[in-house]
Motif scaffolding. Structure first.
Motif, PDB file in Angstrom:
ATOM      1  N   MET A 179       4.021  -6.730   3.733  1.00 49.92           N
ATOM      2  CA  MET A 179       4.688  -5.427   3.711  1.00 49.92           C
ATOM      3  C   MET A 179       5.477  -5.181   2.427  1.00 49.92           C
ATOM      4  O   MET A 179       6.117  -4.141   2.294  1.00 49.92           O
ATOM      5  CB  MET A 179       5.622  -5.311   4.919  1.00 49.92           C
ATOM      6  CG  MET A 179       4.908  -5.308   6.251  1.00 49.92           C
ATOM      7  SD  MET A 179       6.041  -5.157   7.660  1.00 49.92           S
ATOM      8  CE  MET A 179       6.884  -6.746   7.589  1.00 49.92           C
ATOM      9  N   GLU A 180       5.393  -6.114   1.469  1.00 52.43           N
ATOM     10  CA  GLU A 180       6.141  -5.964   0.220  1.00 52.43           C
ATOM     11  C   GLU A 180       5.270  -6.310  -0.983  1.00 52.43           C
ATOM     12  O   GLU A 180       5.752  -6.859  -1.970  1.00 52.43           O
ATOM     13  CB  GLU A 180       7.391  -6.852   0.242  1.00 52.43           C
ATOM     14  CG  GLU A 180       8.368  -6.498   1.348  1.00 52.43           C
ATOM     15  CD  GLU A 180       9.598  -7.395   1.351  1.00 52.43           C
ATOM     16  OE1 GLU A 180       9.531  -8.486   0.748  1.00 52.43           O
ATOM     17  OE2 GLU A 180      10.610  -7.005   1.943  1.00 52.43           O
ATOM     18  N   ALA A 181       3.990  -5.994  -0.913  1.00 54.95           N
ATOM     19  CA  ALA A 181       3.062  -6.343  -1.982  1.00 54.95           C
ATOM     20  C   ALA A 181       3.192  -5.396  -3.168  1.00 54.95           C
ATOM     21  O   ALA A 181       3.589  -4.232  -3.025  1.00 54.95           O
ATOM     22  CB  ALA A 181       1.629  -6.331  -1.461  1.00 54.95           C
ATOM     23  N   ASP A 182       2.822  -5.888  -4.328  1.00 56.86           N
ATOM     24  CA  ASP A 182       2.771  -5.090  -5.557  1.00 56.86           C
ATOM     25  C   ASP A 182       1.668  -5.704  -6.405  1.00 56.86           C
ATOM     26  O   ASP A 182       1.887  -6.677  -7.117  1.00 56.86           O
ATOM     27  CB  ASP A 182       4.113  -5.119  -6.282  1.00 56.86           C
ATOM     28  CG  ASP A 182       4.171  -4.153  -7.462  1.00 56.86           C
ATOM     29  OD1 ASP A 182       3.110  -3.640  -7.859  1.00 56.86           O
ATOM     30  OD2 ASP A 182       5.276  -3.921  -7.981  1.00 56.86           O
ATOM     31  N   ILE A 183       0.458  -5.162  -6.280  1.00 56.69           N
ATOM     32  CA  ILE A 183      -0.700  -5.767  -6.917  1.00 56.69           C
ATOM     33  C   ILE A 183      -1.489  -4.713  -7.693  1.00 56.69           C
ATOM     34  O   ILE A 183      -1.332  -3.509  -7.472  1.00 56.69           O
ATOM     35  CB  ILE A 183      -1.633  -6.443  -5.891  1.00 56.69           C
ATOM     36  CG1 ILE A 183      -2.216  -5.411  -4.914  1.00 56.69           C
ATOM     37  CG2 ILE A 183      -0.886  -7.554  -5.144  1.00 56.69           C
ATOM     38  CD1 ILE A 183      -3.246  -5.988  -3.951  1.00 56.69           C
ATOM     39  N   ALA A 184      -2.345  -5.183  -8.590  1.00 58.17           N
ATOM     40  CA  ALA A 184      -3.281  -4.316  -9.303  1.00 58.17           C
ATOM     41  C   ALA A 184      -4.692  -4.701  -8.884  1.00 58.17           C
ATOM     42  O   ALA A 184      -5.042  -5.888  -8.863  1.00 58.17           O
ATOM     43  CB  ALA A 184      -3.116  -4.466 -10.803  1.00 58.17           C
ATOM     44  N   VAL A 185      -5.479  -3.699  -8.509  1.00 57.43           N
ATOM     45  CA  VAL A 185      -6.882  -3.906  -8.153  1.00 57.43           C
ATOM     46  C   VAL A 185      -7.690  -2.884  -8.924  1.00 57.43           C
ATOM     47  O   VAL A 185      -7.518  -1.677  -8.730  1.00 57.43           O
ATOM     48  CB  VAL A 185      -7.124  -3.754  -6.644  1.00 57.43           C
ATOM     49  CG1 VAL A 185      -8.582  -4.035  -6.318  1.00 57.43           C
ATOM     50  CG2 VAL A 185      -6.212  -4.674  -5.847  1.00 57.43           C
ATOM     51  N   ASP A 186      -8.562  -3.357  -9.809  1.00 56.92           N
ATOM     52  CA  ASP A 186      -9.226  -2.461 -10.750  1.00 56.92           C
ATOM     53  C   ASP A 186      -8.139  -1.647 -11.468  1.00 56.92           C
ATOM     54  O   ASP A 186      -7.188  -2.215 -11.980  1.00 56.92           O
ATOM     55  CB  ASP A 186     -10.244  -1.574 -10.041  1.00 56.92           C
ATOM     56  CG  ASP A 186     -11.475  -2.349  -9.589  1.00 56.92           C
ATOM     57  OD1 ASP A 186     -11.584  -3.537  -9.929  1.00 56.92           O
ATOM     58  OD2 ASP A 186     -12.334  -1.769  -8.905  1.00 56.92           O
ATOM     59  N   ASP A 187      -8.270  -0.325 -11.469  1.00 54.65           N
ATOM     60  CA  ASP A 187      -7.270   0.506 -12.147  1.00 54.65           C
ATOM     61  C   ASP A 187      -6.184   1.003 -11.202  1.00 54.65           C
ATOM     62  O   ASP A 187      -5.343   1.808 -11.600  1.00 54.65           O
ATOM     63  CB  ASP A 187      -7.949   1.719 -12.801  1.00 54.65           C
ATOM     64  CG  ASP A 187      -8.863   1.321 -13.949  1.00 54.65           C
ATOM     65  OD1 ASP A 187      -8.571   0.308 -14.615  1.00 54.65           O
ATOM     66  OD2 ASP A 187      -9.881   2.013 -14.170  1.00 54.65           O
ATOM     67  N   ALA A 188      -6.205   0.538  -9.964  1.00 56.86           N
ATOM     68  CA  ALA A 188      -5.231   1.003  -8.978  1.00 56.86           C
ATOM     69  C   ALA A 188      -4.047   0.045  -8.883  1.00 56.86           C
ATOM     70  O   ALA A 188      -4.225  -1.171  -8.809  1.00 56.86           O
ATOM     71  CB  ALA A 188      -5.894   1.126  -7.606  1.00 56.86           C
ATOM     72  N   ILE A 189      -2.856   0.609  -8.885  1.00 51.84           N
ATOM     73  CA  ILE A 189      -1.647  -0.158  -8.579  1.00 51.84           C
ATOM     74  C   ILE A 189      -1.343   0.079  -7.114  1.00 51.84           C
ATOM     75  O   ILE A 189      -1.175   1.227  -6.676  1.00 51.84           O
ATOM     76  CB  ILE A 189      -0.468   0.275  -9.450  1.00 51.84           C
ATOM     77  CG1 ILE A 189      -0.788   0.044 -10.936  1.00 51.84           C
ATOM     78  CG2 ILE A 189       0.807  -0.470  -9.053  1.00 51.84           C
ATOM     79  CD1 ILE A 189       0.237   0.628 -11.879  1.00 51.84           C
ATOM     80  N   ILE A 190      -1.299  -0.981  -6.342  1.00 48.69           N
ATOM     81  CA  ILE A 190      -1.141  -0.873  -4.893  1.00 48.69           C
ATOM     82  C   ILE A 190       0.145  -1.562  -4.468  1.00 48.69           C
ATOM     83  O   ILE A 190       0.322  -2.760  -4.698  1.00 48.69           O
ATOM     84  CB  ILE A 190      -2.342  -1.497  -4.153  1.00 48.69           C
ATOM     85  CG1 ILE A 190      -3.637  -0.780  -4.571  1.00 48.69           C
ATOM     86  CG2 ILE A 190      -2.142  -1.414  -2.641  1.00 48.69           C
ATOM     87  CD1 ILE A 190      -4.882  -1.408  -3.997  1.00 48.69           C
ATOM     88  N   ARG A 191       1.015  -0.774  -3.869  1.00 50.54           N
ATOM     89  CA  ARG A 191       2.248  -1.321  -3.306  1.00 50.54           C
ATOM     90  C   ARG A 191       2.221  -1.052  -1.798  1.00 50.54           C
ATOM     91  O   ARG A 191       1.621  -0.075  -1.357  1.00 50.54           O
ATOM     92  CB  ARG A 191       3.478  -0.685  -3.949  1.00 50.54           C
ATOM     93  CG  ARG A 191       3.556  -0.900  -5.459  1.00 50.54           C
ATOM     94  CD  ARG A 191       4.786  -0.239  -6.058  1.00 50.54           C
ATOM     95  NE  ARG A 191       4.920  -0.514  -7.480  1.00 50.54           N
ATOM     96  CZ  ARG A 191       4.429   0.250  -8.446  1.00 50.54           C
ATOM     97  NH1 ARG A 191       3.763   1.358  -8.128  1.00 50.54           N
ATOM     98  NH2 ARG A 191       4.600  -0.070  -9.716  1.00 50.54           N
ATOM     99  N   THR A 192       2.861  -1.915  -1.044  1.00 47.61           N
ATOM    100  CA  THR A 192       2.883  -1.732   0.403  1.00 47.61           C
ATOM    101  C   THR A 192       4.308  -1.593   0.907  1.00 47.61           C
ATOM    102  O   THR A 192       5.265  -2.030   0.257  1.00 47.61           O
ATOM    103  CB  THR A 192       2.213  -2.916   1.131  1.00 47.61           C
ATOM    104  OG1 THR A 192       2.905  -4.130   0.801  1.00 47.61           O
ATOM    105  CG2 THR A 192       0.752  -3.030   0.749  1.00 47.61           C
ATOM    106  N   THR A 193       4.428  -0.961   2.062  1.00 49.34           N
ATOM    107  CA  THR A 193       5.719  -0.792   2.724  1.00 49.34           C
ATOM    108  C   THR A 193       5.559  -1.149   4.199  1.00 49.34           C
ATOM    109  O   THR A 193       4.449  -1.174   4.734  1.00 49.34           O
ATOM    110  CB  THR A 193       6.232   0.653   2.608  1.00 49.34           C
ATOM    111  OG1 THR A 193       5.276   1.539   3.247  1.00 49.34           O
ATOM    112  CG2 THR A 193       6.418   1.070   1.154  1.00 49.34           C
ATOM    113  N   ALA A 194       6.663  -1.403   4.856  1.00 49.43           N
ATOM    114  CA  ALA A 194       6.624  -1.676   6.297  1.00 49.43           C
ATOM    115  C   ALA A 194       6.158  -0.428   7.048  1.00 49.43           C
ATOM    116  O   ALA A 194       6.421   0.702   6.632  1.00 49.43           O
ATOM    117  CB  ALA A 194       8.003  -2.096   6.780  1.00 49.43           C
ATOM    118  N   ALA A 195       5.470  -0.653   8.161  1.00 45.85           N
ATOM    119  CA  ALA A 195       5.017   0.449   9.021  1.00 45.85           C
ATOM    120  C   ALA A 195       5.122  -0.027  10.466  1.00 45.85           C
ATOM    121  O   ALA A 195       4.437  -0.972  10.860  1.00 45.85           O
ATOM    122  CB  ALA A 195       3.581   0.840   8.690  1.00 45.85           C
TER     123      ALA A 195
END
Length: 245
Positions: A115-131
């Motif tokens: 729930m606290e990720a901060d990653i790069a996949v290809d050209d996308a920056i992907i962050r996650t939050t709690a849900a």
């Protein structure tokens, strides 16, 4: 399909979003309840790639927020051959009462996130939050148990070519949501299992995004709502909003 600052945004039904900046295609929570019936994709190497709707472009990145939205037939349908599938780490196929494949059996690169990720996949920056749903909140079963307990899902904050899109997942409005820096906010508005249209409108006003695109409504009776009333509510607050689909 909508376009915001060069980013194509398409709500395909239920929780399924497609983001496309012409270099990278991201699908969020594809499938369930027939929303992709009849939907076709073309390979990114295909000359038909420029004809986006239909068919849709194959996905470079597929994000899945939790068990309820884990649909391996849909993942296989929209993913390009060399796609990366970003899965919330709490997805447990043993707890899913549908016929799905294990993540390890999918022919893609699998990346699991908390729930606290901060990653790069290809050209996308992907962050996650709690849900999740609060145990003492309005979105619980008759027993008082949350439909979505804490730790079972996440939201996705995705940035493509400088444009950030936020799908908070199946969740209540949570502390901290209002402080997120978001260009395009895609809240669930169907209620019952998530925030409803009134709660989503209050959050959208607090977040002050450039555009609001509501999703996760009207797929089945429990999440039916008045989307036009949601639009009117936000327009009365001078919050830019658009319906897609």
């Amino acid at each position: 399909m909508l376009n915001h600052d060069g980013l194509d945004i398409a709500w395909l039904g239920y929780a399924t979003l497609r983001l496309d900046d012409a270099d990278t295609v991201v699908y969020i929570d594809p499938g369930r309840y027939g929303v992709l019936d009849g939907y076709e994709v073309c390979s990114r190497t295909s000359s038909a790639r420029s004809n986006r709707d239909p068919p849709g472009p194959a996905g470079d990145v597929i994000c899945v927020s939790h068990d309820h939205h884990y649909d391996t037939d849909a993942i296989r349908k929209v993913a390009d051959d060399d796609a990366t599938v970003v899965l919330f780490e709490g997805i447990n196929t043993h707890l899913i009462d549908r016929d799905v494949e294990r993540p390890a059996d999918l022919p893609y690169d699998i990346r699991k996130v908390d729930m606290e990720a901060d990653i790069a996949v290809d050209d996308a920056i992907i962050r996650t939050t709690a849900a999740y749903n609060e145990p003492d909140g309005p979105h619980t079963r008759p027993t008082g148990e949350p439909y979505h307990p804490e730790g079972r899902g996440c939201g996705f904050h995705i940035t493509l070519d400088g444009v950030s899109v936020y799908w908070p997942g199946d969740t209540d409005v949570l502390d901290g949501h209002e402080h997120l820096d978001v260009d395009v906010f895609c809240p669930p508005i169907g209620g019952t299992f998530t925030m409803d249209r009134h709660e989503a409108a209050d959050l959208a006003e607090a977040m002050d995004p450039s555009l609001v695109v509501p999703i996760h409504y009207d797929t089945f009776e429990a999440i039916e709502t008045d989307a036009e009333a949601f639009v009117e509510d936000l327009e009365s607050r001078d919050v830019p909003v658009a319906l897609d689909g």
